[in-house]
Design a protein around this motif. Structure first.
Motif, short mmCIF file in Angstrom:
data_model
loop_
_atom_site.label_atom_id
_atom_site.label_comp_id
_atom_site.label_asym_id
_atom_site.label_seq_id
_atom_site.Cartn_x
_atom_site.Cartn_y
_atom_site.Cartn_z
N ASP A 239 -11.49 24.76 44.01
CA ASP A 239 -10.04 24.88 43.89
C ASP A 239 -9.61 24.77 42.43
OD1 ASP A 239 -9.80 25.17 46.60
OD2 ASP A 239 -8.94 23.19 46.97
N LEU A 241 -10.21 26.95 40.14
CA LEU A 241 -11.12 27.72 39.30
C LEU A 241 -11.09 29.19 39.72
CD1 LEU A 241 -14.18 25.26 39.38
CD2 LEU A 241 -12.29 25.31 37.72
N GLU A 242 -11.54 30.04 38.84
CA GLU A 242 -11.55 31.48 39.11
C GLU A 242 -12.97 31.90 39.51
OE1 GLU A 242 -10.13 33.19 35.51
OE2 GLU A 242 -8.06 32.49 35.81
N PRO A 243 -13.17 32.29 40.76
CA PRO A 243 -14.53 32.62 41.22
C PRO A 243 -15.09 33.85 40.53
CG PRO A 243 -12.92 33.22 42.88
CD PRO A 243 -12.18 32.47 41.82
N ILE A 244 -16.37 33.78 40.23
CA ILE A 244 -17.11 34.96 39.78
C ILE A 244 -17.60 35.69 41.02
CG2 ILE A 244 -19.21 35.74 38.60
CD1 ILE A 244 -18.87 33.46 36.63
N ASP A 245 -17.32 36.97 41.09
CA ASP A 245 -17.65 37.78 42.26
C ASP A 245 -19.11 37.55 42.67
OD1 ASP A 245 -16.72 40.04 44.04
OD2 ASP A 245 -18.53 40.93 43.16
N GLY A 247 -17.77 35.21 44.83
CA GLY A 247 -17.12 33.98 45.28
C GLY A 247 -18.07 33.12 46.09
N ALA A 274 -17.82 29.61 39.47
CA ALA A 274 -16.41 29.81 39.17
C ALA A 274 -16.09 29.29 37.76
CB ALA A 274 -15.53 29.11 40.20
N VAL A 275 -15.11 29.93 37.14
CA VAL A 275 -14.77 29.65 35.74
C VAL A 275 -13.48 28.83 35.67
CG1 VAL A 275 -14.21 30.72 33.51
CG2 VAL A 275 -15.82 31.83 35.07
N LYS A 276 -13.46 27.87 34.74
CA LYS A 276 -12.24 27.12 34.47
C LYS A 276 -11.32 27.97 33.61
CE LYS A 276 -10.50 22.86 32.37
NZ LYS A 276 -10.85 21.54 31.80
N PRO A 277 -10.10 28.26 34.07
CA PRO A 277 -9.21 29.12 33.27
C PRO A 277 -8.67 28.40 32.03
CG PRO A 277 -8.10 28.30 35.24
CD PRO A 277 -9.53 27.86 35.35
#
Length: 277
Positions: A239, A241-245, A247, A274-277
């Protein structure tokens, strides 16, 4: 060591104990690190660890779980290293085995910095005696993230002003809800710079609840408890974070390569990056 080895704490005069192993190592209780070493074909395990594996294997293909999980770790680390990420914090680093974080990252980036964290005395003793195979290995527990983040060896090795890959692979199913697993992951990710990455995997009961329950009973002989979660509960670790495909998915479906075997999609472990924005 033969399966007939006597059980009991390794004493200083025990001729079966490697010279590097301190006498306080207890071989009467199985531990996740030694169990995983056995599953991956490593050498550092005792009869009690092997017995726990064999009992668990009656209910689930636990060797396949270990293989699929290690393959996911290797693919994720290789992807991140190829994307120019050069700092890795591997929590629950375990004992040396092929496809480790250090081996994979350093094969791509010779300048990669890796810190391994573990709470198993045998992991720490092995690292002191043999080195961390490219990683700095320190004592720590994911349930106490503040101690990891404040550890001077961690701070000396990793630059927290730059992105760090935080790896918590096959660890959180040993952290029950009362130990605040989501708070621990959140504290770790709050402490790292934007652009940092979370790599996480965990066992699920979605596919085979009866087998998972039976395996949990076998692992109850070990030094830890188990906590199995659903896909939704595992996805919640990511939650914010931005998932890297693609996901959070079954591990074999995260950027599969030629090492993925038929049937691996039936291994009940979810994971993602997933990446922290």
């Amino acid at each position: 060591m033969p399966d007939s080895e006597p059980l009991g704490p390794l004493g200083a005069g025990d001729p079966t104990a490697p010279q590097w192993m301190p006498p306080e190592i207890d071989r009467t209780v199985a531990t996740p690190a030694r169990i995983y070493s056995y599953l991956l074909g490593g050498k550092e395990h005792f009869a009690v660890d092997r017995a726990a594996v064999e009992q668990a294997a009656e209910a689930l293909p636990v060797r396949d779980f270990a293989r699929v999980n290690r393959a996911f770790l290797t693919r994720a680390v290789r992807h991140l290293a190829e994307a120019a990420l050069d700092q890795f914090l591997d929590i629950g680093v375990g004992l040396p085995a092929p496809g480790s974080t250090a081996e994979t990252a350093l094969s791509v980036r010779h300048d990669a910095r890796i810190v391994g964290v573990d709470n198993d005395p045998i992991v720490l003793a092995h690292a002191r005696a043999h080195g961390g195979e490219g990683a700095t290995v320190v004592a720590g527990d994911v349930r106490r993230p503040g101690e990891i983040l404040q550890n001077p060896e961690v701070r000396a090795r990793l630059d927290f002003d730059r992105p760090v890959a935080v790896l918590i692979v096959a660890v959180m199913h040993f952290v029950p809800d009362e130990d605040d697993p989501y708070g621990a992951v959140r504290a770790l990710m709050d402490a790292v710079a934007p652009g940092s990455v979370l790599v996480l995997s965990q066992v699920t009961s979605d596919l085979d609840p009866d087998g998972i329950h039976a395996t949990a009973k076998a692992y109850a002989r070990s030094s830890v408890r188990t906590a199995v979660r659903s896909r939704e509960q595992i996805a919640a670790f990511f939650d914010g974070l931005e998932p890297i495909d693609p996901g959070p998915v079954m591990l074999s479906r995260w950027r599969p390569d030629e090492q993925v075997r038929d049937g691996d999609d039936r291994i009940g472990m979810y994971g993602g990056v997933a990446v922290k924005p």
